[in-house]
Design a protein around this motif. Structure first.
Motif, PDB file in Angstrom:
ATOM      1  N   THR A  13     -11.603  16.486  33.139  1.00 11.31           N
ATOM      2  CA  THR A  13     -11.667  15.507  34.200  1.00 11.31           C
ATOM      3  C   THR A  13     -11.242  16.508  35.192  1.00 11.31           C
ATOM      4  O   THR A  13     -11.617  16.519  36.467  1.00 11.31           O
ATOM      5  CB  THR A  13     -10.706  14.394  34.130  1.00 11.31           C
ATOM      6  OG1 THR A  13      -9.362  14.926  33.747  1.00 11.31           O
ATOM      7  CG2 THR A  13     -11.307  13.318  33.290  1.00 11.31           C
ATOM      8  N   MET A  17     -13.392  17.527  38.921  1.00  9.56           N
ATOM      9  CA  MET A  17     -12.841  17.118  39.958  1.00  9.56           C
ATOM     10  C   MET A  17     -12.939  18.388  41.008  1.00  9.56           C
ATOM     11  O   MET A  17     -12.982  18.271  42.183  1.00  9.56           O
ATOM     12  CB  MET A  17     -11.268  16.666  40.033  1.00  9.56           C
ATOM     13  CG  MET A  17     -11.050  15.385  39.433  1.00  9.56           C
ATOM     14  SD  MET A  17     -11.746  14.181  40.812  1.00  9.56           S
ATOM     15  CE  MET A  17     -11.207  12.497  39.745  1.00  9.56           C
ATOM     16  N   GLY A  20     -16.442  19.024  41.983  1.00 13.32           N
ATOM     17  CA  GLY A  20     -16.588  17.787  43.028  1.00 13.32           C
ATOM     18  C   GLY A  20     -16.154  18.143  44.409  1.00 13.32           C
ATOM     19  O   GLY A  20     -16.662  18.066  45.589  1.00 13.32           O
ATOM     20  N   LEU A  31     -19.669  12.312  41.577  1.00 15.50           N
ATOM     21  CA  LEU A  31     -19.485  12.375  40.262  1.00 15.50           C
ATOM     22  C   LEU A  31     -19.525  11.266  39.407  1.00 15.50           C
ATOM     23  O   LEU A  31     -18.915  10.035  39.526  1.00 15.50           O
ATOM     24  CB  LEU A  31     -18.034  12.622  40.303  1.00 15.50           C
ATOM     25  CG  LEU A  31     -17.224  13.439  38.917  1.00 15.50           C
ATOM     26  CD1 LEU A  31     -15.946  14.279  39.396  1.00 15.50           C
ATOM     27  CD2 LEU A  31     -16.916  12.473  37.740  1.00 15.50           C
ATOM     28  N   ASP A  33     -18.869   9.034  35.735  1.00 13.60           N
ATOM     29  CA  ASP A  33     -18.155   8.772  34.541  1.00 13.60           C
ATOM     30  C   ASP A  33     -18.907   8.362  33.546  1.00 13.60           C
ATOM     31  O   ASP A  33     -19.043   6.909  33.661  1.00 13.60           O
ATOM     32  CB  ASP A  33     -16.492   7.932  34.887  1.00 13.60           C
ATOM     33  CG  ASP A  33     -16.083   8.006  33.600  1.00 13.60           C
ATOM     34  OD1 ASP A  33     -16.389   8.559  32.364  1.00 13.60           O
ATOM     35  OD2 ASP A  33     -15.095   7.271  33.565  1.00 13.60           O
ATOM     36  N   TYR A  40     -11.912   8.397  33.312  1.00 11.77           N
ATOM     37  CA  TYR A  40     -11.629   8.737  34.933  1.00 11.77           C
ATOM     38  C   TYR A  40     -10.790   7.452  35.563  1.00 11.77           C
ATOM     39  O   TYR A  40     -10.425   7.453  36.641  1.00 11.77           O
ATOM     40  CB  TYR A  40     -12.982   9.030  35.988  1.00 11.77           C
ATOM     41  CG  TYR A  40     -13.306  10.183  35.736  1.00 11.77           C
ATOM     42  CD1 TYR A  40     -12.989  11.492  36.429  1.00 11.77           C
ATOM     43  CD2 TYR A  40     -14.250  10.510  34.418  1.00 11.77           C
ATOM     44  CE1 TYR A  40     -13.516  12.663  36.312  1.00 11.77           C
ATOM     45  CE2 TYR A  40     -14.534  11.653  34.305  1.00 11.77           C
ATOM     46  CZ  TYR A  40     -14.439  12.818  35.009  1.00 11.77           C
ATOM     47  OH  TYR A  40     -14.736  14.196  34.740  1.00 11.77           O
ATOM     48  N   GLN A  53     -16.905   2.058  41.824  1.00 12.30           N
ATOM     49  CA  GLN A  53     -17.525   3.149  42.532  1.00 12.30           C
ATOM     50  C   GLN A  53     -16.203   3.544  43.590  1.00 12.30           C
ATOM     51  O   GLN A  53     -16.081   2.508  44.418  1.00 12.30           O
ATOM     52  CB  GLN A  53     -18.662   3.123  43.248  1.00 12.30           C
ATOM     53  CG  GLN A  53     -19.274   4.512  44.026  1.00 12.30           C
ATOM     54  CD  GLN A  53     -20.615   4.535  43.995  1.00 12.30           C
ATOM     55  OE1 GLN A  53     -21.402   3.850  43.433  1.00 12.30           O
ATOM     56  NE2 GLN A  53     -21.087   5.463  45.237  1.00 12.30           N
ATOM     57  N   HIS A  56     -13.144   9.529  46.849  1.00 12.59           N
ATOM     58  CA  HIS A  56     -12.255  10.407  46.532  1.00 12.59           C
ATOM     59  C   HIS A  56     -12.256  11.631  46.951  1.00 12.59           C
ATOM     60  O   HIS A  56     -13.039  12.355  46.906  1.00 12.59           O
ATOM     61  CB  HIS A  56     -11.999  10.319  45.143  1.00 12.59           C
ATOM     62  CG  HIS A  56     -10.459  11.206  44.641  1.00 12.59           C
ATOM     63  ND1 HIS A  56      -9.417  10.813  45.100  1.00 12.59           N
ATOM     64  CD2 HIS A  56     -10.491  12.409  43.972  1.00 12.59           C
ATOM     65  CE1 HIS A  56      -8.216  11.747  44.604  1.00 12.59           C
ATOM     66  NE2 HIS A  56      -9.075  12.655  43.983  1.00 12.59           N
ATOM     67  N   GLU A  60     -17.882  10.860  45.958  1.00 13.30           N
ATOM     68  CA  GLU A  60     -17.915   9.664  45.300  1.00 13.30           C
ATOM     69  C   GLU A  60     -17.768   9.912  43.903  1.00 13.30           C
ATOM     70  O   GLU A  60     -18.080  10.939  43.277  1.00 13.30           O
ATOM     71  CB  GLU A  60     -18.974   9.078  45.736  1.00 13.30           C
ATOM     72  CG  GLU A  60     -19.577   8.656  46.996  1.00 13.30           C
ATOM     73  CD  GLU A  60     -18.805   7.965  47.665  1.00 13.30           C
ATOM     74  OE1 GLU A  60     -18.540   6.590  47.189  1.00 13.30           O
ATOM     75  OE2 GLU A  60     -18.092   7.866  48.876  1.00 13.30           O
ATOM     76  N   VAL A  61     -16.989   8.778  43.349  1.00 12.88           N
ATOM     77  CA  VAL A  61     -16.836   8.605  41.755  1.00 12.88           C
ATOM     78  C   VAL A  61     -17.415   7.367  41.396  1.00 12.88           C
ATOM     79  O   VAL A  61     -16.992   6.201  41.819  1.00 12.88           O
ATOM     80  CB  VAL A  61     -15.308   8.871  41.342  1.00 12.88           C
ATOM     81  CG1 VAL A  61     -15.356   8.915  39.714  1.00 12.88           C
ATOM     82  CG2 VAL A  61     -14.878  10.108  41.987  1.00 12.88           C
ATOM     83  N   GLU A  63     -17.992   4.974  38.030  1.00 16.15           N
ATOM     84  CA  GLU A  63     -17.359   4.767  36.825  1.00 16.15           C
ATOM     85  C   GLU A  63     -18.447   3.886  35.698  1.00 16.15           C
ATOM     86  O   GLU A  63     -19.130   3.004  36.328  1.00 16.15           O
ATOM     87  CB  GLU A  63     -16.031   4.150  36.719  1.00 16.15           C
ATOM     88  CG  GLU A  63     -15.174   5.247  37.506  1.00 16.15           C
ATOM     89  CD  GLU A  63     -13.695   4.699  37.354  1.00 16.15           C
ATOM     90  OE1 GLU A  63     -12.894   4.964  36.535  1.00 16.15           O
ATOM     91  OE2 GLU A  63     -13.272   3.891  38.348  1.00 16.15           O
TER      92      GLU A  63
END
Length: 227
Positions: A13, A17, A20, A31, A33, A40, A53, A56, A60-61, A63
């Motif tokens: 992780t 990060m 990213g 990113l 997950d 995450y 979503q 961060h 964007e992340v 999941e």
């Protein structure tokens, strides 16, 4: 849109990060997950934990992705320059199409190596076996032992894989400290990282962006100032 697939039964992780953070300095980054147990979920602060979503820092992340079809559905018309996919699920990898880059994050622990071999076999099958141009890079958490990376290679000798030069870093308390600090921050800090881990991140960014070391060094300084 370039896809970077990062495989491994190893906590990556922090590695993701940092990628990213660096890529999003000049590009739009997502990113993903796609881990089996939502790795995450508690890695960064969230305004609304019910969402899958999040924004961060500058990226964007997304999941709770368990298949490529999930990603396509969730993306809709959204466009990104880079999509970073973290996956440790063999079933998910079997249906994932060819990407632009593959990284395998590993240590020399036997359970990690054996599970990573299974992940590689899950991903590289069918038409992807013939894609010898697809670059694959190992990111190795190195400690002194009687093994080297040729052991993992030997377990995959029957696959026509195109290995690139491995990226190696070493145990350092500074990296673990920074990883924990970042789990409570709204930004990804890159200061006070060990020199070996910093070099790994820079080399990965160099390769992904196709940029010279001097330009990546300048990008790193910008990232440090953004903290």
């Amino acid at each position: 849109m370039k896809q970077i697939l990062v495989i491994g039964h190893y906590d990556k992780t922090d590695f993701m990060m940092y990628l990213g953070k660096m890529l999003s300095m000049d590009h739009k980054v997502l990113l993903v997950d796609a881990t089996r147990h939502r790795d995450y979920e508690y890695v960064f602060p969230k305004i609304d934990e019910s969402l899958t979503q999040h924004t961060h820092d500058q990226f964007e992340v997304m999941e709770d992705i368990h298949a490529y079809e999930d990603l396509k559905h969730n993306l809709g018309d959204s466009q990104y320059d880079f999509v970073l996919i973290d996956c440790n699920d063999a079933d998910t990898l079997k249906g994932w199409p060819e990407v632009d880059f593959v990284y395998v994050v590993t240590s020399y622990e036997n359970p990690v190596i054996q599970k990573n071999v299974n992940l590689m076999r899950a991903y590289f099958h069918g038409e992807k076996l013939s894609s010898v141009k697809l670059p694959i890079t190992k990111v190795i958490y190195e400690v002194s032992n009687h093994l080297d990376e040729t052991y993992m290679d030997s377990l995959l000798d029957d696959l026509p894989l195109s290995w690139k030069e491995s990226l190696i870093y070493y145990p350092d308390e500074r990296d673990q400290t920074l990883k924990i600090i970042n789990q409570y921050k709204n930004t990804v800090m890159v200061k006070r990282m060990s020199s070996s881990y910093k070099l790994v991140i820079k080399q990965a960014i160099e390769f992904i962006l196709g940029q010279e070391t001097t330009k990546v060094n300048a990008l790193w300084k910008r990232a440090e100032r953004s903290n």
